[in-house]
Design an enzyme around this catalytic site. Structure first.
Site: not given
Length: 423
Positions: A26-27, A29-31, A138
């Site tokens: 995503g904007g 970071g990374q998983v 959310d």
């Protein structure tokens, strides 16, 4: 679940976790799919170096503290974290399955029985969160993962303590996903109450049963107007009749008009029992219906990636859309699913002989589903004198993927067992 290979710039280890591949980004970071020294899989979330600053670290540290506090059978558990590392990271329980958004998009809406089961499960999970003094804030289809042991809620990055005056966002700033956001949350009302999660759960169940969200608009400003306008009713088209009263109440404009989570559980039970099922039976049917067809397996070196189509664990950004993200719904907080390109199947399969009288075992076996989707059946042993297939020297042995015949055999076994079961 598909796992993209690591790029040359990706780390190969963080906090003792060996990183095996990418499963989302995503904007912010990374998983990665990680593995502990003892072999425990984990979703390792890493903040991008380009966005690491004091505020980002503070927000990330808040997420870690929330995850330390929240617990429950339907909550993805925190395993470890280091907010002071470079880059900051956290590791959570890895859920092997698609998110609800991807499942409905690929397979169509759930029938009312399974939607009611999902509602009872998630309402009970959220009630546990609320008892711990927390709000999710959310909840959306992308934050519900459909694992082999049932649905689980992820991404507590926006979770806050109920009635807390502490906030890391600027005044008059609304953070969340507008298409699943309660009107009072969209209006910036504080403090928020548990009714915001009831509304969001109603939006999730609406999507599960109809394939669309309460409000849809191409323009974010129009979407916010629809959500906050008491004269604009949510779109309940396509919802099964037996779920309309419940979803109408859950999506009520005023928080005091919405049912409690305990009421949601009881009304979902009523829908299930009206169709002649027990809640546990409906839960098993939901799990079987949504379970991924094969376990997630990191790609061996040099092995082509499988065809795209399965979802990955989402990474939610509260700040900016990821590059190339098409967006889950209009006005949504950026959520990107990283899917690798298609490629030929390279791993050999072993034959499985039919055995109608055998009883299946393992986590995928159930007794009341006529159309199981998983096929966790071991391959037949190699004939005497025939060496088992092996990979390149020094490499990890690959898991054998099930052939089409193996899946057919597994389905016949389960149908045979289900027909003989007493319940």
């Amino acid at each position: 679940m598909h796992i993209a290979p690591l790029s040359p710039h990706d780390p190969t280890e963080l906090g003792g976790y060996e990183l095996l591949g990418r499963i989302g980004h995503g904007g912010m970071g990374q998983v990665y799919l990680g593995e502990s020294p003892g072999g425990e899989p984990a979703a390792v979330k890493v903040i991008k170096p380009s966005v690491v600053d004091s505020e980002t670290r503070l927000r990330f540290a808040q997420e870690v503290e929330v995850l330390k506090t929240v617990w429950g059978a339907r909550i993805a558990a925190l395993l470890d974290a280091d907010t002071e590392a470079d880059p900051p990271w956290l590791a959570t329980e890895y859920i092997d399955g698609p998110d609800l958004s991807r499942h409905v998009t690929d397979n169509g809406p759930l029938p009312s029985l399974l939607t009611a089961s999902l509602g009872a499960t998630l309402a009970e999970a959220l009630a546990t969160v609320h008892k711990q003094g927390l709000l999710h804030r959310d909840l959306k289809p992308a934050n519900v993962l459909l694992g082999p042991n049932g649905p689980k809620i992820i991404d507590f990055g926006l979770a806050v303590f109920a009635e807390s005056s502490v906030s890391l966002t600027a005044p008059n700033t609304v953070v969340g996903t507008p298409s699943c956001m309660a009107p009072e949350q969209a209006n910036g009302v504080k403090p928020l109450t548990g009714a915001v999660d009831v509304y969001a759960l109603g939006a999730v169940l609406l999507f599960a049963s109809s394939g669309h969200l309460p409000y849809q608009a191409a323009n974010i400003h129009v979407l916010f107007h629809q959500v906050t306008d008491p004269a604009t009713a949510p779109d309940l088209s396509g919802v099964p009749d037996e779920l309309v009263p419940l979803l109408t109440a859950m999506l009520a404009h005023l928080p005091q008009d919405r049912p409690t989570l305990d009421d949601v559980v009881q009304q979902c039970r009523a829908v299930i029992e009206a169709q002649g099922f027990k809640v546990a039976q409906a839960r098993r049917r939901l799990t079987t219906h949504t379970a991924a067809p094969t376990p997630a397996t990191p790609q061996a070196p040099g092995e082509p990636l499988p065809a795209a189509g399965a979802a990955t664990v989402p990474y939610t950004s509260e700040q900016e859309p990821a590059a190339g993200s098409s967006g889950e719904e209009p006005g949504a907080v950026a959520t990107t699913l990283l899917l690798p390109p298609s490629g030929p199947e390279a791993t050999p399969t072993l034959p499985v002989e039919p055995a109608p009288d055998a009883v299946p075992a393992g986590p995928g076996a159930t007794t009341d589903s006529p159309t199981p989707q998983r096929a966790d059946v071991p391959a037949a042993p190699s004939p005497a004198g025939t060496p088992a297939p092996t990979g390149p020297a020094g490499s990890r042995p690959r898991r054998v993927r099930h052939s089409a015949q193996a899946r057919i055999t597994a389905q016949r076994l389960r149908e045979t067992y289900a027909a003989r079961a007493t319940f």
